[in-house]
Design a protein around this motif. Sequence first.
Motif, PDB file in Angstrom:
ATOM      1  N   ASN A  97       0.674  -1.675   0.471  1.00 30.64           N
ATOM      2  CA  ASN A  97      -0.028   0.181   0.111  1.00 30.64           C
ATOM      3  C   ASN A  97       0.968   1.344  -0.048  1.00 30.64           C
ATOM      4  O   ASN A  97       1.840   1.873   1.044  1.00 30.64           O
ATOM      5  N   ARG A  98       1.108   1.794  -1.284  1.00 30.36           N
ATOM      6  CA  ARG A  98       2.010   2.587  -1.226  1.00 30.36           C
ATOM      7  C   ARG A  98       1.600   4.049  -0.622  1.00 30.36           C
ATOM      8  O   ARG A  98       2.401   5.116  -0.072  1.00 30.36           O
ATOM      9  N   SER A  99      -0.114   4.136  -0.091  1.00 28.82           N
ATOM     10  CA  SER A  99      -0.353   5.458   0.379  1.00 28.82           C
ATOM     11  C   SER A  99       0.407   5.253   2.084  1.00 28.82           C
ATOM     12  O   SER A  99       0.174   7.168   2.647  1.00 28.82           O
ATOM     13  N   ASP A 100       1.019   3.982   2.394  1.00 28.68           N
ATOM     14  CA  ASP A 100       0.818   4.280   3.470  1.00 28.68           C
ATOM     15  C   ASP A 100       2.659   4.500   3.018  1.00 28.68           C
ATOM     16  O   ASP A 100       3.607   3.459   3.539  1.00 28.68           O
ATOM     17  N   ASN A 101       3.188   5.709   4.132  1.00 26.35           N
ATOM     18  CA  ASN A 101       4.490   5.919   3.694  1.00 26.35           C
ATOM     19  C   ASN A 101       4.800   7.130   4.713  1.00 26.35           C
ATOM     20  O   ASN A 101       3.873   7.544   5.062  1.00 26.35           O
ATOM     21  N   GLN A 102       6.250   7.363   5.269  1.00 21.32           N
ATOM     22  CA  GLN A 102       6.451   8.333   5.595  1.00 21.32           C
ATOM     23  C   GLN A 102       8.392   8.934   4.928  1.00 21.32           C
ATOM     24  O   GLN A 102       8.739   7.848   4.647  1.00 21.32           O
ATOM     25  N   SER A 103       8.238   9.639   5.632  1.00 21.32           N
ATOM     26  CA  SER A 103       9.604  10.912   5.337  1.00 21.32           C
ATOM     27  C   SER A 103       9.920  11.951   5.724  1.00 21.32           C
ATOM     28  O   SER A 103       9.709  12.545   6.157  1.00 21.32           O
ATOM     29  N   ARG A 104      11.438  11.557   5.683  1.00 22.69           N
ATOM     30  CA  ARG A 104      12.289  12.827   6.272  1.00 22.69           C
ATOM     31  C   ARG A 104      13.268  12.936   5.845  1.00 22.69           C
ATOM     32  O   ARG A 104      14.310  12.628   5.402  1.00 22.69           O
ATOM     33  N   THR A 105      13.266  13.816   6.900  1.00 25.35           N
ATOM     34  CA  THR A 105      14.539  14.736   6.074  1.00 25.35           C
ATOM     35  C   THR A 105      15.580  15.424   6.515  1.00 25.35           C
ATOM     36  O   THR A 105      15.201  16.321   7.721  1.00 25.35           O
ATOM     37  N   VAL A 106      17.135  15.279   7.034  1.00 24.18           N
ATOM     38  CA  VAL A 106      17.923  14.975   7.797  1.00 24.18           C
ATOM     39  C   VAL A 106      18.981  15.901   7.682  1.00 24.18           C
ATOM     40  O   VAL A 106      19.530  15.485   6.290  1.00 24.18           O
ATOM     41  N   TRP A 107      20.019  16.955   8.352  1.00 26.34           N
ATOM     42  CA  TRP A 107      21.111  16.776   7.739  1.00 26.34           C
ATOM     43  C   TRP A 107      22.237  16.202   8.862  1.00 26.34           C
ATOM     44  O   TRP A 107      22.552  16.199   9.486  1.00 26.34           O
ATOM     45  N   THR A 108      23.274  15.850   8.056  1.00 28.72           N
ATOM     46  CA  THR A 108      23.754  14.659   8.165  1.00 28.72           C
ATOM     47  C   THR A 108      24.999  15.534   8.405  1.00 28.72           C
ATOM     48  O   THR A 108      25.654  16.127   7.685  1.00 28.72           O
ATOM     49  N   GLN A 109      25.157  15.057   9.687  1.00 30.01           N
ATOM     50  CA  GLN A 109      26.423  15.300   9.980  1.00 30.01           C
ATOM     51  C   GLN A 109      28.182  14.442  10.234  1.00 30.01           C
ATOM     52  O   GLN A 109      28.712  14.615  10.968  1.00 30.01           O
ATOM     53  N   GLU A 110      27.533  13.274  10.003  1.00 31.26           N
ATOM     54  CA  GLU A 110      28.312  11.722  10.619  1.00 31.26           C
ATOM     55  C   GLU A 110      27.965  11.505   9.277  1.00 31.26           C
ATOM     56  O   GLU A 110      27.637  11.949   8.200  1.00 31.26           O
ATOM     57  N   VAL A 111      29.517  10.636   8.988  1.00 30.18           N
ATOM     58  CA  VAL A 111      29.458   9.464   8.178  1.00 30.18           C
ATOM     59  C   VAL A 111      28.760   8.782   7.722  1.00 30.18           C
ATOM     60  O   VAL A 111      28.814   8.438   6.653  1.00 30.18           O
ATOM     61  N   VAL A 112      27.650   7.829   8.400  1.00 26.94           N
ATOM     62  CA  VAL A 112      26.261   7.218   8.170  1.00 26.94           C
ATOM     63  C   VAL A 112      25.809   7.949   9.088  1.00 26.94           C
ATOM     64  O   VAL A 112      25.819   8.721  10.067  1.00 26.94           O
ATOM     65  N   SER A 113      24.431   8.116   7.996  1.00 23.19           N
ATOM     66  CA  SER A 113      23.520   8.411   8.640  1.00 23.19           C
ATOM     67  C   SER A 113      21.944   7.888   8.639  1.00 23.19           C
ATOM     68  O   SER A 113      21.942   7.101   8.186  1.00 23.19           O
ATOM     69  N   THR A 114      21.769   7.711   9.995  1.00 20.26           N
ATOM     70  CA  THR A 114      20.308   6.571  10.087  1.00 20.26           C
ATOM     71  C   THR A 114      19.527   7.453  11.201  1.00 20.26           C
ATOM     72  O   THR A 114      19.564   8.448  11.740  1.00 20.26           O
ATOM     73  N   VAL A 115      18.496   6.893   9.933  1.00 22.40           N
ATOM     74  CA  VAL A 115      16.688   7.668  10.265  1.00 22.40           C
ATOM     75  C   VAL A 115      15.763   6.684  10.770  1.00 22.40           C
ATOM     76  O   VAL A 115      16.550   5.289  10.179  1.00 22.40           O
ATOM     77  N   GLU A 116      15.182   6.609  12.641  1.00 22.90           N
ATOM     78  CA  GLU A 116      14.244   5.806  12.503  1.00 22.90           C
ATOM     79  C   GLU A 116      12.380   6.345  12.202  1.00 22.90           C
ATOM     80  O   GLU A 116      13.031   7.691  11.963  1.00 22.90           O
TER      81      GLU A 116
END
Length: 354
Positions: free
Chosen positions: A176-195
């Motif tokens: 169900n593509r309507s069930d989605n979430q999106s987040r934009t973060v400013w990455t200041q680390e080598v690897v970015s982790t989003v929950e």
Amino acid sequence: MRTRGFTRCGVIFGLSVVIVRLIGGSTGLVCYTAVESLDLGCLLRWDCLHASPNITYTVQTKTQGDPWQDVPWCVWISSRSCDVSHVFSDFELYNMIRLGVHLSPSSTVWIKPHKFDYSDFTFSPPSVSVSLKNDSISVKVQFPCATNRRCSHDACCPISKLIDPWTTVTVYNERNRSDNQSRTVWTQEVVSTVEFSGLSPGQNYCAVANFSFPTFSIAASPKSAPGCVETGSRWGMLPMYCVGLALSLLFLVLFLAGFLRKPRRDRTTADNPPKPLATVQDADSSAPPIFVDPCDIHVELVDDHSSIDSFHGFHKAPTSGAETKRSSQPTHFDHSRGVTVQHEVQDMTFESYN
């Protein structure tokens, strides 16, 4: 692979055309130059039509506030490209590149310089890895490697070591593509982790990510390949709940069994009372005899001064008529009480009659 990336970039941004007319000849020399950039790399390409095979070239770079400098590995070269990725380190400043054509050892024609900024940047897509943590999904974004003089040549240097990109992560339900979430973060680390949380149980969720140069969304990467994970269902957690409940009940039963065992022991002791004590008469009859040391017996004689004087007078002037008064009781041991009884010995008085 890298050359193909630069070629694609060159097609996207087009070519800068610069015409160089040589005064000494009837035929004009035309040079086409282009700057290609991929993952913060920078490659200058050129093509000079009708150029003599003996013509050589030199490439120079300039950073805002600094003079033009030769690129050491691109001086008096005969090739038609120069990689200047190791030259630039600060992408927030203006950077320029220019090509010099050596018509002779003493004659050099400089082509119009190229700028090198965010409008030239293209990026490879990042990679994502998705993991399930309780009721949430953790998305880890790994950025592509960059080529720069501040990075090691032997290992991958993620572009997040050179810039702080804006990273956008989108999680969607595959069914169900309507069930989605999106987040934009400013990455200041080598690897970015989003929950992400609040996901429906028993569904297959996928995550994609892309990033862009800070403050310039025009320089953005393509989206990554999706990484998917299935969330746990409510019924899938039922066996774990049952096991936890069974262990709790077992612990409670063992605790109650141990707690109730102690009163039973006390009742058993009460059912077998101790034997009655022997009577006092039996104790007296069975008691061992008591022996008294004679040294512990003391006899006290109580005298007064008159009796002592009379006693001395008796030795000095004995008389025929004498009346003696004595009263004494012997000291004996009372076996019934186990004590020594002492009796006073009354004084002896001797009176003489004249």
